[in-house]
Design a protein around this motif. Structure first.
Motif, PDB file in Angstrom:
ATOM      1  N   GLN A  98       0.792  -1.285   0.032  1.00 39.21           N
ATOM      2  CA  GLN A  98       0.112   0.108   0.004  1.00 39.21           C
ATOM      3  C   GLN A  98       0.870   1.127   0.110  1.00 39.21           C
ATOM      4  OE1 GLN A  98      -2.304   0.202   3.402  1.00 39.21           O
ATOM      5  NE2 GLN A  98      -3.510   1.995   2.700  1.00 39.21           N
ATOM      6  N   PRO A  99       0.744   1.941  -1.158  1.00 35.73           N
ATOM      7  CA  PRO A  99       1.411   3.311  -0.988  1.00 35.73           C
ATOM      8  C   PRO A  99       0.800   4.237  -0.140  1.00 35.73           C
ATOM      9  CG  PRO A  99       0.462   3.147  -3.195  1.00 35.73           C
ATOM     10  CD  PRO A  99       0.137   1.914  -2.304  1.00 35.73           C
ATOM     11  N   LEU A 100       1.633   4.890   0.651  1.00 34.91           N
ATOM     12  CA  LEU A 100       1.075   5.955   1.780  1.00 34.91           C
ATOM     13  C   LEU A 100       1.984   7.100   1.670  1.00 34.91           C
ATOM     14  CD1 LEU A 100      -1.188   6.301   3.877  1.00 34.91           C
ATOM     15  CD2 LEU A 100       0.259   5.372   5.584  1.00 34.91           C
ATOM     16  N   GLY A 101       1.464   8.370   1.090  1.00 35.34           N
ATOM     17  CA  GLY A 101       2.323   9.443   1.071  1.00 35.34           C
ATOM     18  C   GLY A 101       3.554   9.141   0.402  1.00 35.34           C
ATOM     19  N   ASP A 102       4.804   9.210   0.985  1.00 37.25           N
ATOM     20  CA  ASP A 102       5.939   9.145   0.446  1.00 37.25           C
ATOM     21  C   ASP A 102       6.698   7.580   0.941  1.00 37.25           C
ATOM     22  OD1 ASP A 102       6.604   9.800   2.959  1.00 37.25           O
ATOM     23  OD2 ASP A 102       8.026  11.221   2.512  1.00 37.25           O
ATOM     24  N   SER A 103       5.912   6.815   1.358  1.00 35.90           N
ATOM     25  CA  SER A 103       6.199   5.490   1.755  1.00 35.90           C
ATOM     26  C   SER A 103       5.203   4.430   1.173  1.00 35.90           C
ATOM     27  CB  SER A 103       6.133   5.455   3.339  1.00 35.90           C
ATOM     28  OG  SER A 103       6.842   6.443   3.888  1.00 35.90           O
ATOM     29  N   CYS A 104       5.843   3.176   1.420  1.00 32.80           N
ATOM     30  CA  CYS A 104       5.220   1.830   1.042  1.00 32.80           C
ATOM     31  C   CYS A 104       4.762   1.211   2.275  1.00 32.80           C
ATOM     32  CB  CYS A 104       5.770   1.040  -0.090  1.00 32.80           C
ATOM     33  SG  CYS A 104       6.385   2.250  -1.640  1.00 32.80           S
ATOM     34  N   ILE A 105       3.754   0.761   2.509  1.00 31.94           N
ATOM     35  CA  ILE A 105       3.443  -0.184   3.800  1.00 31.94           C
ATOM     36  C   ILE A 105       3.290  -1.586   3.137  1.00 31.94           C
ATOM     37  CG2 ILE A 105       1.970  -0.797   5.483  1.00 31.94           C
ATOM     38  CD1 ILE A 105       3.214   2.275   5.720  1.00 31.94           C
ATOM     39  N   ILE A 106       4.163  -2.355   3.473  1.00 29.73           N
ATOM     40  CA  ILE A 106       4.162  -3.780   2.852  1.00 29.73           C
ATOM     41  C   ILE A 106       4.186  -5.065   4.064  1.00 29.73           C
ATOM     42  CG2 ILE A 106       5.893  -5.349   1.707  1.00 29.73           C
ATOM     43  CD1 ILE A 106       7.286  -2.880   0.640  1.00 29.73           C
ATOM     44  N   THR A 107       3.170  -5.742   3.781  1.00 28.04           N
ATOM     45  CA  THR A 107       2.906  -6.629   4.846  1.00 28.04           C
ATOM     46  C   THR A 107       3.170  -8.156   4.107  1.00 28.04           C
ATOM     47  OG1 THR A 107       1.141  -5.204   5.728  1.00 28.04           O
ATOM     48  CG2 THR A 107       1.212  -7.876   6.212  1.00 28.04           C
ATOM     49  N   VAL A 108       4.031  -8.906   4.861  1.00 28.36           N
ATOM     50  CA  VAL A 108       4.411 -10.342   4.461  1.00 28.36           C
ATOM     51  C   VAL A 108       4.084 -11.230   5.392  1.00 28.36           C
ATOM     52  CG1 VAL A 108       6.074  -9.705   2.827  1.00 28.36           C
ATOM     53  CG2 VAL A 108       6.766  -9.992   5.189  1.00 28.36           C
ATOM     54  N   LEU A 109       3.892 -12.434   5.044  1.00 33.03           N
ATOM     55  CA  LEU A 109       3.468 -13.814   5.946  1.00 33.03           C
ATOM     56  C   LEU A 109       4.886 -14.329   5.967  1.00 33.03           C
ATOM     57  CD1 LEU A 109       1.345 -14.935   7.839  1.00 33.03           C
ATOM     58  CD2 LEU A 109       0.883 -16.293   5.697  1.00 33.03           C
ATOM     59  N   VAL A 110       5.509 -14.544   7.254  1.00 36.82           N
ATOM     60  CA  VAL A 110       7.080 -15.149   7.376  1.00 36.82           C
ATOM     61  C   VAL A 110       6.603 -16.559   8.248  1.00 36.82           C
ATOM     62  CG1 VAL A 110       9.115 -15.023   8.485  1.00 36.82           C
ATOM     63  CG2 VAL A 110       7.968 -13.123   7.657  1.00 36.82           C
ATOM     64  N   GLN A 111       7.085 -17.616   7.652  1.00 36.27           N
ATOM     65  CA  GLN A 111       6.808 -19.081   8.300  1.00 36.27           C
ATOM     66  C   GLN A 111       7.880 -18.872   9.416  1.00 36.27           C
ATOM     67  OE1 GLN A 111       4.829 -21.257   7.571  1.00 36.27           O
ATOM     68  NE2 GLN A 111       3.836 -20.162   5.979  1.00 36.27           N
ATOM     69  N   GLY A 112       7.343 -19.714  10.551  1.00 41.17           N
ATOM     70  CA  GLY A 112       8.018 -19.863  11.690  1.00 41.17           C
ATOM     71  C   GLY A 112       8.663 -21.228  11.662  1.00 41.17           C
ATOM     72  N   ASN A 113       9.649 -21.529  12.797  1.00 39.00           N
ATOM     73  CA  ASN A 113      10.217 -22.915  12.666  1.00 39.00           C
ATOM     74  C   ASN A 113       8.949 -23.834  13.544  1.00 39.00           C
ATOM     75  OD1 ASN A 113      12.741 -22.171  11.401  1.00 39.00           O
ATOM     76  ND2 ASN A 113      13.542 -21.621  13.494  1.00 39.00           N
ATOM     77  N   GLY A 114       8.551 -24.391  12.788  1.00 36.12           N
ATOM     78  CA  GLY A 114       6.987 -25.234  13.093  1.00 36.12           C
ATOM     79  C   GLY A 114       6.038 -24.590  14.086  1.00 36.12           C
ATOM     80  N   GLN A 115       6.118 -23.444  14.070  1.00 33.76           N
ATOM     81  CA  GLN A 115       5.071 -22.376  14.555  1.00 33.76           C
ATOM     82  C   GLN A 115       4.214 -21.622  13.679  1.00 33.76           C
ATOM     83  OE1 GLN A 115       7.434 -19.699  16.513  1.00 33.76           O
ATOM     84  NE2 GLN A 115       8.086 -20.848  18.359  1.00 33.76           N
ATOM     85  N   ARG A 116       2.994 -21.171  14.083  1.00 36.16           N
ATOM     86  CA  ARG A 116       2.277 -20.411  12.943  1.00 36.16           C
ATOM     87  C   ARG A 116       2.944 -19.496  12.426  1.00 36.16           C
ATOM     88  NH1 ARG A 116      -3.381 -18.812  15.487  1.00 36.16           N
ATOM     89  NH2 ARG A 116      -2.874 -17.524  14.011  1.00 36.16           N
TER      90      ARG A 116
END
Length: 82
Positions: free
Chosen positions: A54-72
């Motif tokens: 999502q561009p917001l003003g002069d920035s980008c808001i980036i959301t990622v899903l990161v896998q854990g070690n055997g966790q959610r």
């Protein structure tokens, strides 16, 4: 994966407005800043899966899903200047 990032960044940066009164058959598409490179870098650094950009003003808001070690997997949101 790069094409998915580019499409996601493009879609996140588009704002479609209603047709103008002067020409009701024309739609105006405004493109906010391009966040595709920032999204690519965040995905590369975190090893995550891109959820949103999502561009917001002069920035980008980036959301990622990161896998854990055997966790959610956890959701990580990063604000990157354009």
């Amino acid at each position: 994966m790069a094409s998915v990032l580019s499409v996601a960044a493009l879609v996140a940066g588009l704002a479609i407005t209603s047709p103008s009164p002067e020409n009701p058959r024309t739609l105006t598409v405004r493109v906010a800043g391009d966040c595709s490179e920032a999204a690519r870098e965040v995905v590369e650094k975190t090893g995550g899966q891109l959820l949103s950009v999502q561009p917001l003003g002069d920035s980008c808001i980036i959301t990622v899903l990161v896998q854990g070690n055997g966790q959610r997997p956890r959701k990580v949101t990063v604000k990157v200047p354009m």
